[in-house]
Write an enzyme that holds these catalytic residues in place. Structure first.
Site, PDB file in Angstrom:
ATOM      1  N   HIS A  15      22.223  33.850  18.020  1.00  0.00           N
ATOM      2  CA  HIS A  15      23.506  33.762  17.474  1.00  0.00           C
ATOM      3  C   HIS A  15      23.892  32.370  17.993  1.00  0.00           C
ATOM      4  O   HIS A  15      24.104  31.850  19.044  1.00  0.00           O
ATOM      5  CB  HIS A  15      24.421  34.746  18.385  1.00  0.00           C
ATOM      6  CG  HIS A  15      25.832  34.818  17.920  1.00  0.00           C
ATOM      7  ND1 HIS A  15      26.583  35.228  16.731  1.00  0.00           N
ATOM      8  CD2 HIS A  15      27.060  34.145  18.563  1.00  0.00           C
ATOM      9  CE1 HIS A  15      27.840  35.066  16.732  1.00  0.00           C
ATOM     10  NE2 HIS A  15      28.004  34.267  17.654  1.00  0.00           N
ATOM     11  N   CYS A  16      24.422  31.473  17.002  1.00  0.00           N
ATOM     12  CA  CYS A  16      24.893  30.221  17.026  1.00  0.00           C
ATOM     13  C   CYS A  16      26.438  30.121  17.398  1.00  0.00           C
ATOM     14  O   CYS A  16      27.127  30.432  16.535  1.00  0.00           O
ATOM     15  CB  CYS A  16      24.508  29.245  16.169  1.00  0.00           C
ATOM     16  SG  CYS A  16      24.781  27.695  16.112  1.00  0.00           S
ATOM     17  N   LYS A  17      26.792  29.578  18.618  1.00  0.00           N
ATOM     18  CA  LYS A  17      28.376  29.391  18.705  1.00  0.00           C
ATOM     19  C   LYS A  17      28.936  28.381  18.001  1.00  0.00           C
ATOM     20  O   LYS A  17      30.137  28.494  17.963  1.00  0.00           O
ATOM     21  CB  LYS A  17      28.375  29.439  20.313  1.00  0.00           C
ATOM     22  CG  LYS A  17      27.624  30.394  21.343  1.00  0.00           C
ATOM     23  CD  LYS A  17      28.000  30.026  22.686  1.00  0.00           C
ATOM     24  CE  LYS A  17      27.590  31.338  23.583  1.00  0.00           C
ATOM     25  NZ  LYS A  17      27.756  31.157  25.001  1.00  0.00           N
TER      26      LYS A  17
END
Length: 371
Positions: free
Chosen positions: A152-154
């Site tokens: 999950h890329c912030k």
């Protein structure tokens, strides 16, 4: 028919955020534009906007006129590609196709560990309530199963999976190229600012170049009887400020004339930010190149590291537990060796005669008369 042996996913599939705090969304996140946005998204867009303004508005205008077309066109193409692939990465929904069977606005229940130890077992997600692919993982932030989950890329506020991984990789590579271009430009301007500040004024560079081109023809014309006096005026009429380094430093343009020190500080600040951006993007690019060569995802890499650390901790905890104590060998009484003091006493007893010992061969007649 499903096997009784359950294929368990790791605890990291549970509904917990990366920092360990509980995280729960009633409705799954569709993509990176779904609110709430992550603060790192704003930081990223602020950085990109700052780099574009400083580069195209302040740095490129200081280039010689011959360099400016390339200075504008090439970075503009790189920036456009970066914007495009980044928007695509944010906009794509990377969810497992099976999760769309229940509709987009389905309420996701809260996970109960008392009923199931893991969110996904035997490729069945108890939260999405569907059978998913073997490569799918349930993201705790988006609260949905992602096909071939990577991480999950912030920065994108979105999961990276099979559907948008290529666009994510293109985003970091194009961002790295753009950051390198900005870094090279700022370093060039910062060095020229102290070495030859007149080069930061395109007019000075253009006029010095035209003077060098016209000078040979003028010198030959002056010697001839048909020399034109106007040519001499054009050549000798060079701007006087080009030879004044102090004036060149203090009259640089940043949308308006600013002091030279302020211009230099902005260039140094931009260079430092560019170094940070290059370092982060280069590390991320090399890391994903390594993962692609090994055929791993970020999730697989993290799980593998955790298993190695857990195995190492178990080995350290069990160190020496499997070593058997030495066996005691039974020693016969005749094999016991006396200690030194006792051995000396035994030897002394053997050498000193016993006066009270009677010898059977010697008899004493107590009744015999004395002589």
């Amino acid at each position: 028919m499903k096997s009784k042996t359950k294929k368990k996913h790791s605890d990291s599939d549970s509904v917990h955020s990366d920092d360990g705090s509980p995280s729960f969304r009633k409705v799954p996140r569709k993509n990176g534009w779904t609110c709430p946005w992550h603060p790192l998204q704003f930081i990223e867009w602020i950085f990109i906007t700052y780099f574009c303004i400083i580069y195209f508005g302040c740095i490129v205008p200081t280039f010689p006129y011959e360099w400016q077309p390339a200075g504008y066109i090439i970075p503009a193409i790189v920036m456009f590609v970066h914007f495009l692939v980044q928007i695509i990465s944010i906009s794509i929904d990377p969810a497992d196709p099976s999760t769309h069977k229940h509709g987009k606005d389905r309420m996701v229940p809260r996970f109960d560990r008392t009923q199931h130890p893991h969110v996904i077992e035997n490729s069945h997600c108890y939260l999405c309530e569907v059978d998913v692919s073997s490569t799918s993982k349930h993201c705790s932030v988006c609260n949905k199963c992602v096909l071939k989950f990577d991480h999950h890329c912030k920065w994108l506020n979105n999961c990276v999976g099979a559907r948008n991984y290529k666009f994510f990789l293109s985003t970091i590579v194009s961002g790295l190229v753009a950051a390198v271009i900005v870094l090279i430009a700022t370093v060039y301007v910062s060095i020229v600012y102290w070495v030859e500040p007149s080069l930061l004024h395109p007019d000075c560079v253009a006029e010095s170049g035209s003077a060098n081109e016209v000078m040979p023809s003028v010198s030959s014309s002056v010697n001839s009887t048909t020399a034109d006096p106007n040519i001499t005026d054009i050549v000798t009429d060079s701007p006087p400020y080009c030879s004044d380094d102090a004036w060149c430093r203090d009259n640089l343009n940043m949308f308006t004339n600013v002091p030279g020190l302020a211009f230099f500080i902005v260039m140094i600040l931009t260079a430092v930010l560019s170094v940070i951006a290059v370092g982060l993007l280069a590390h991320l690019t090399l890391f994903h190149c390594y993962l692609n060569c090994k055929g791993l995802t970020t999730y697989d890499y993290i799980m593998k590291k955790r298993e190695e650390e857990s195995r190492r901790d178990d080995d350290e905890a069990n160190f020496g537990a499997d070593i058997e104590p030495p066996k005691m060998r039974k020693i016969k009484r005749s094999q016991i060796v006396p200690i030194k003091k006792e051995r000396e006493e035994i030897e002394m007893k053997k050498t000193v005669p016993d006066v009270f010992q009677t010898d059977e061969s010697v008899t004493v007649d107590c009744h015999s008369p004395r002589h």
